[in-house]
Motif scaffolding. Sequence first.
Motif, mmCIF file in Angstrom:
data_model
loop_
_atom_site.group_PDB
_atom_site.id
_atom_site.type_symbol
_atom_site.label_atom_id
_atom_site.label_comp_id
_atom_site.label_asym_id
_atom_site.label_seq_id
_atom_site.Cartn_x
_atom_site.Cartn_y
_atom_site.Cartn_z
ATOM 1 N N UNK A 76 9.602 -23.113 -3.712
ATOM 2 C CA UNK A 76 9.312 -22.745 -2.335
ATOM 3 C C UNK A 76 9.584 -21.279 -2.009
ATOM 4 N N UNK A 77 10.112 -20.510 -2.963
ATOM 5 C CA UNK A 77 10.382 -19.087 -2.711
ATOM 6 C C UNK A 77 9.256 -18.183 -3.192
ATOM 7 N N UNK A 78 8.187 -18.729 -3.718
ATOM 8 C CA UNK A 78 7.111 -17.894 -4.280
ATOM 9 C C UNK A 78 6.134 -17.428 -3.209
ATOM 10 N N UNK A 79 6.697 -16.727 -2.223
ATOM 11 C CA UNK A 79 5.918 -16.124 -1.150
ATOM 12 C C UNK A 79 5.443 -14.750 -1.610
ATOM 13 N N UNK A 80 4.246 -14.315 -1.185
ATOM 14 C CA UNK A 80 3.759 -13.018 -1.641
ATOM 15 C C UNK A 80 4.596 -11.840 -1.148
ATOM 16 N N UNK A 81 5.183 -11.956 0.033
ATOM 17 C CA UNK A 81 6.007 -10.867 0.558
ATOM 18 C C UNK A 81 7.276 -10.682 -0.282
ATOM 19 N N UNK A 82 7.820 -11.800 -0.759
ATOM 20 C CA UNK A 82 8.997 -11.757 -1.626
ATOM 21 C C UNK A 82 8.617 -11.132 -2.973
ATOM 22 N N UNK A 83 7.441 -11.502 -3.501
ATOM 23 C CA UNK A 83 6.957 -10.920 -4.760
ATOM 24 C C UNK A 83 6.763 -9.418 -4.619
ATOM 25 N N UNK A 84 6.264 -8.987 -3.465
ATOM 26 C CA UNK A 84 6.084 -7.551 -3.224
ATOM 27 C C UNK A 84 7.424 -6.827 -3.267
ATOM 28 N N UNK A 85 8.433 -7.376 -2.611
ATOM 29 C CA UNK A 85 9.749 -6.732 -2.597
ATOM 30 C C UNK A 85 10.311 -6.619 -4.012
ATOM 31 N N UNK A 86 10.161 -7.676 -4.801
ATOM 32 C CA UNK A 86 10.669 -7.647 -6.175
ATOM 33 C C UNK A 86 9.895 -6.645 -7.030
ATOM 34 N N UNK A 87 8.565 -6.628 -6.878
ATOM 35 C CA UNK A 87 7.754 -5.682 -7.644
ATOM 36 C C UNK A 87 8.125 -4.249 -7.273
ATOM 37 N N UNK A 88 8.232 -3.981 -5.986
ATOM 38 C CA UNK A 88 8.547 -2.627 -5.523
ATOM 39 C C UNK A 88 9.912 -2.169 -6.033
ATOM 40 N N UNK A 89 10.895 -3.050 -5.998
ATOM 41 C CA UNK A 89 12.233 -2.690 -6.478
ATOM 42 C C UNK A 89 12.208 -2.333 -7.961
ATOM 43 N N UNK A 90 11.328 -2.984 -8.724
ATOM 44 C CA UNK A 90 11.250 -2.733 -10.162
ATOM 45 C C UNK A 90 10.381 -1.528 -10.522
ATOM 46 N N UNK A 119 0.847 -1.188 0.000
ATOM 47 C CA UNK A 119 0.000 0.000 0.000
ATOM 48 C C UNK A 119 0.890 1.249 0.000
ATOM 49 N N UNK A 120 0.529 2.209 -0.832
ATOM 50 C CA UNK A 120 1.302 3.449 -0.945
ATOM 51 C C UNK A 120 1.044 4.376 0.225
ATOM 52 N N UNK A 121 1.837 5.410 0.293
ATOM 53 C CA UNK A 121 1.706 6.440 1.324
ATOM 54 C C UNK A 121 0.293 7.034 1.360
ATOM 55 N N UNK A 122 -0.335 7.161 0.170
ATOM 56 C CA UNK A 122 -1.678 7.750 0.126
ATOM 57 C C UNK A 122 -2.793 6.719 0.253
ATOM 58 N N UNK A 123 -2.440 5.476 0.543
ATOM 59 C CA UNK A 123 -3.445 4.448 0.814
ATOM 60 C C UNK A 123 -3.873 3.607 -0.366
ATOM 61 N N UNK A 124 -3.263 3.804 -1.521
ATOM 62 C CA UNK A 124 -3.627 3.012 -2.698
ATOM 63 C C UNK A 124 -2.945 1.645 -2.643
ATOM 64 N N UNK A 125 -3.693 0.603 -2.980
ATOM 65 C CA UNK A 125 -3.105 -0.734 -3.080
ATOM 66 C C UNK A 125 -2.335 -0.774 -4.396
ATOM 67 N N UNK A 126 -1.020 -0.957 -4.285
ATOM 68 C CA UNK A 126 -0.142 -0.959 -5.451
ATOM 69 C C UNK A 126 0.040 -2.352 -6.037
ATOM 70 N N UNK A 127 0.037 -3.352 -5.176
ATOM 71 C CA UNK A 127 0.329 -4.720 -5.608
ATOM 72 C C UNK A 127 -0.234 -5.660 -4.556
ATOM 73 N N UNK A 128 -0.759 -6.787 -4.996
ATOM 74 C CA UNK A 128 -1.191 -7.823 -4.067
ATOM 75 C C UNK A 128 -0.866 -9.172 -4.660
ATOM 76 N N UNK A 129 -0.659 -10.135 -3.792
ATOM 77 C CA UNK A 129 -0.357 -11.484 -4.252
ATOM 78 C C UNK A 129 -0.684 -12.465 -3.142
ATOM 79 N N UNK A 130 -0.663 -13.733 -3.510
ATOM 80 C CA UNK A 130 -0.871 -14.823 -2.568
ATOM 81 C C UNK A 130 0.265 -15.808 -2.726
ATOM 82 N N UNK A 131 0.357 -16.732 -1.805
ATOM 83 C CA UNK A 131 1.389 -17.749 -1.886
ATOM 84 C C UNK A 131 1.206 -18.550 -3.175
ATOM 85 N N UNK A 132 2.310 -18.878 -3.834
ATOM 86 C CA UNK A 132 2.272 -19.630 -5.092
ATOM 87 C C UNK A 132 3.311 -20.749 -5.084
#
Length: 156
Positions: free
Chosen positions: A51-65, A32-45
């Motif tokens: 075994x590394x397809x955790x949603x938190x890991x996907x968020x970090x990769x998406x945010x970095x890009x 979620x962005x500073x202004x409250x917008x949902x930027x990205x969401x995911x679930x376990x895959x």
Amino acid sequence: MNDTDMRHLRRCVALAAEAVDAGDQPFGSLLVSRDGAVLFEDRNRTGGGDPTRHPEFAIARWAAAHLSPEERRHTVVYTSGEHCAMCAAAHGLAGLGRIVYATSTVQLGEWMRELGRPPLGIAPLRITDVVPGAVVSGPVPALADEVRALHARSSG
């Protein structure tokens, strides 16, 4: 914990239920962005064998890009379960902001034992053990029974 936090955490739990329905472990997360917008969401895959397809890991990769370092610092990551060590490290390396989680790693370990499931195979570190100084809120007792039920319903 405020109403906005609870609304986002409830979406994470819904994503965790979607993960279980798809044959994955019950974890879901939002960025979620500073202004409250949902930027990205995911679930376990992880059901496909990675075994590394955790949603938190996907968020970090998406945010970095997709976000500048400044934008990343002001995000909030909401998640149904406290980050594992891998996801906490990715969060810290990407420079993401606050983390809000519904249930803790300690709770997950207790539930796995109660359900007769094997241990996770990695050290059950808290987020702040991996990322000192991380701003973290959780667990949320009001969501524990629902998340535990998802773990009981998952295939393993």
